[in-house]
Design a protein around this motif. Structure first.
Motif, PDB file in Angstrom:
ATOM      1  N   ARG A  79      54.272  22.511  17.591  1.00  0.00           N
ATOM      2  CA  ARG A  79      54.096  23.723  16.775  1.00  0.00           C
ATOM      3  C   ARG A  79      52.614  24.041  16.603  1.00  0.00           C
ATOM      4  O   ARG A  79      52.207  25.209  16.692  1.00  0.00           O
ATOM      5  N   LEU A  80      51.806  23.019  16.362  1.00  0.00           N
ATOM      6  CA  LEU A  80      50.364  23.234  16.259  1.00  0.00           C
ATOM      7  C   LEU A  80      49.788  23.689  17.599  1.00  0.00           C
ATOM      8  O   LEU A  80      48.936  24.589  17.648  1.00  0.00           O
ATOM      9  N   LEU A  81      50.255  23.067  18.673  1.00  0.00           N
ATOM     10  CA  LEU A  81      49.787  23.430  20.005  1.00  0.00           C
ATOM     11  C   LEU A  81      50.169  24.870  20.343  1.00  0.00           C
ATOM     12  O   LEU A  81      49.357  25.627  20.897  1.00  0.00           O
ATOM     13  N   ALA A  82      51.397  25.259  20.024  1.00  0.00           N
ATOM     14  CA  ALA A  82      51.834  26.632  20.279  1.00  0.00           C
ATOM     15  C   ALA A  82      50.957  27.632  19.535  1.00  0.00           C
ATOM     16  O   ALA A  82      50.674  28.728  20.043  1.00  0.00           O
ATOM     17  N   ALA A  83      50.517  27.264  18.351  1.00  0.00           N
ATOM     18  CA  ALA A  83      49.625  28.144  17.583  1.00  0.00           C
ATOM     19  C   ALA A  83      48.294  28.329  18.295  1.00  0.00           C
ATOM     20  O   ALA A  83      47.764  29.447  18.374  1.00  0.00           O
ATOM     21  N   LEU A  84      47.733  27.246  18.835  1.00  0.00           N
ATOM     22  CA  LEU A  84      46.486  27.370  19.589  1.00  0.00           C
ATOM     23  C   LEU A  84      46.681  28.257  20.821  1.00  0.00           C
ATOM     24  O   LEU A  84      45.832  29.111  21.128  1.00  0.00           O
ATOM     25  N   GLU A  85      47.770  28.048  21.518  1.00  0.00           N
ATOM     26  CA  GLU A  85      48.039  28.840  22.721  1.00  0.00           C
ATOM     27  C   GLU A  85      48.180  30.321  22.380  1.00  0.00           C
ATOM     28  O   GLU A  85      47.669  31.191  23.099  1.00  0.00           O
ATOM     29  N   ALA A  86      48.849  30.605  21.272  1.00  0.00           N
ATOM     30  CA  ALA A  86      49.017  31.996  20.853  1.00  0.00           C
ATOM     31  C   ALA A  86      47.686  32.611  20.439  1.00  0.00           C
ATOM     32  O   ALA A  86      47.403  33.776  20.727  1.00  0.00           O
ATOM     33  N   GLY A  87      46.868  31.816  19.759  1.00  0.00           N
ATOM     34  CA  GLY A  87      45.554  32.307  19.367  1.00  0.00           C
ATOM     35  C   GLY A  87      44.692  32.629  20.570  1.00  0.00           C
ATOM     36  O   GLY A  87      43.992  33.651  20.607  1.00  0.00           O
ATOM     37  N   GLN A  88      44.742  31.773  21.571  1.00  0.00           N
ATOM     38  CA  GLN A  88      43.976  32.019  22.783  1.00  0.00           C
ATOM     39  C   GLN A  88      44.498  33.251  23.526  1.00  0.00           C
ATOM     40  O   GLN A  88      43.727  34.076  24.024  1.00  0.00           O
ATOM     41  N   ALA A  89      45.815  33.393  23.586  1.00  0.00           N
ATOM     42  CA  ALA A  89      46.416  34.547  24.257  1.00  0.00           C
ATOM     43  C   ALA A  89      46.033  35.853  23.565  1.00  0.00           C
ATOM     44  O   ALA A  89      45.962  36.907  24.206  1.00  0.00           O
ATOM     45  N   ALA A  90      45.756  35.782  22.257  1.00  0.00           N
ATOM     46  CA  ALA A  90      45.367  36.969  21.497  1.00  0.00           C
ATOM     47  C   ALA A  90      43.872  37.257  21.577  1.00  0.00           C
ATOM     48  O   ALA A  90      43.399  38.203  20.946  1.00  0.00           O
ATOM     49  N   GLY A  91      43.145  36.443  22.324  1.00  0.00           N
ATOM     50  CA  GLY A  91      41.712  36.689  22.496  1.00  0.00           C
ATOM     51  C   GLY A  91      40.840  35.502  22.163  1.00  0.00           C
ATOM     52  O   GLY A  91      39.755  35.352  22.716  1.00  0.00           O
ATOM     53  N   GLY A  92      41.295  34.658  21.234  1.00  0.00           N
ATOM     54  CA  GLY A  92      40.591  33.422  20.913  1.00  0.00           C
ATOM     55  C   GLY A  92      39.130  33.598  20.529  1.00  0.00           C
ATOM     56  O   GLY A  92      38.707  34.626  19.999  1.00  0.00           O
ATOM     57  N   ASP A  93      38.366  32.558  20.812  1.00  0.00           N
ATOM     58  CA  ASP A  93      36.916  32.556  20.608  1.00  0.00           C
ATOM     59  C   ASP A  93      36.311  33.532  21.610  1.00  0.00           C
ATOM     60  O   ASP A  93      36.519  33.411  22.817  1.00  0.00           O
ATOM     61  N   LYS A  94      35.542  34.503  21.136  1.00  0.00           N
ATOM     62  CA  LYS A  94      34.980  35.538  22.010  1.00  0.00           C
ATOM     63  C   LYS A  94      34.109  34.960  23.109  1.00  0.00           C
ATOM     64  O   LYS A  94      33.918  35.571  24.156  1.00  0.00           O
ATOM     65  N   ARG A  95      33.574  33.753  22.904  1.00  0.00           N
ATOM     66  CA  ARG A  95      32.655  33.166  23.874  1.00  0.00           C
ATOM     67  C   ARG A  95      33.362  32.363  24.958  1.00  0.00           C
ATOM     68  O   ARG A  95      32.754  32.003  25.957  1.00  0.00           O
TER      69      ARG A  95
END
Length: 256
Positions: A187-203
């Motif tokens: 569940r924590l991993l899925a959250a990271l993946e979703a955050g990255q898919a939404a743009g994540g860290d701009k850098r």
């Protein structure tokens, strides 16, 4: 002839160092002033079925797990980000251990911050999140945290980040955490993946980590660490973190 020979030898000795300096356009004899902000997105979460509590983080910095996540079994987890003061982590755990609620922990720790470097490392740029061992959450994002910065809370979770593509990053993280079945690590991993898919860290991406605790929940005797994984330097750290989480799942012992 002795002096020219010494000069020649000294020049030969310095040549590799000078060459390395020339190759590195960022070379400087001066330390950075101040340290670069830790642009990060993280998720803290709790599983009421197992009693496990933990967090996961990703960033475009080296070894982000080294200073962001703090946890103690039966107590809770904290994340320290942005214009970081890592002492917030141990302080939060100590206050949670004493019975303080996450919202009060946030208030107490931030208000107690003496702000020793307001000119270039201000407390108004801190980002700080806390979840206790019952799933209660709270977070603070300072008005001077680097854009875009913010946090949002869900059921038994809080997501936060700075220097992000936008608010969709943390919103997607909470939704993924709430919608994903299975062990807390997935569940924590899925959250990271979703955050990255939404743009994540701009850098971009570089490192990721996950930490989950529960009293006697780890392997061996008297081990409260259910999972502690770090990917310190990888072009696709979340992908590598998934590989490690899936590997850990094959070795997880049945709960009694």
């Amino acid at each position: 002839m002795r002096l020219p020979l010494l000069v020649l030898l000294a020049g030969l000795a310095l040549a590799p160092a000078l060459s390395a300096q020339t190759a590195d356009k960022n070379f400087s004899t001066m330390p950075p002033a101040p340290w670069p902000p830790v642009a990060t997105f993280s998720i803290l979460g709790y599983d009421p079925t197992t009693g496990e509590v933990g967090g996961a983080v990703q960033s475009r910095v080296f070894s982000v797990g080294n200073g962001v996540l703090w946890a103690e079994a039966g107590v809770g987890v904290a994340a320290t980000q942005a214009i970081v003061d890592v002492s917030y982590g141990p302080q939060a755990i100590a206050l949670l251990r004493g019975g303080m609620k996450p919202a009060d922990v946030i208030k107490k720790v931030w208000e107690s911050d003496p702000d020793p470097r307001p000119q270039d490392w201000t407390k108004y740029g801190r980002q700080f999140a806390v979840i206790d061992a019952q799933g209660n959450v709270a977070a603070y994002t300072g008005p001077k945290a680097s854009d875009w910065a913010g946090d949002t809370q869900g059921k038994f979770c809080t997501a936060q980040g700075n220097i992000l593509a936008g608010p969709d990053v943390v919103t997607a993280m909470v939704k993924a955490f709430e919608d994903t079945p299975g062990h807390l690590s997935f569940r924590l991993l899925a959250a990271l993946e979703a955050g990255q898919a939404a743009g994540g860290d701009k850098r971009g991406m570089q490192s990721a980590a996950i930490l989950i605790v529960k009293k006697d929940g780890g392997v061996w005797l008297h081990n409260d660490v259910v999972m502690r994984l770090q990917v310190d330097d990888n072009p696709e750290p979340i992908k590598e973190l998934r590989r490690l989480v899936e590997k850990a799942a094959t070795q997880r012992r049945p709960r009694r």
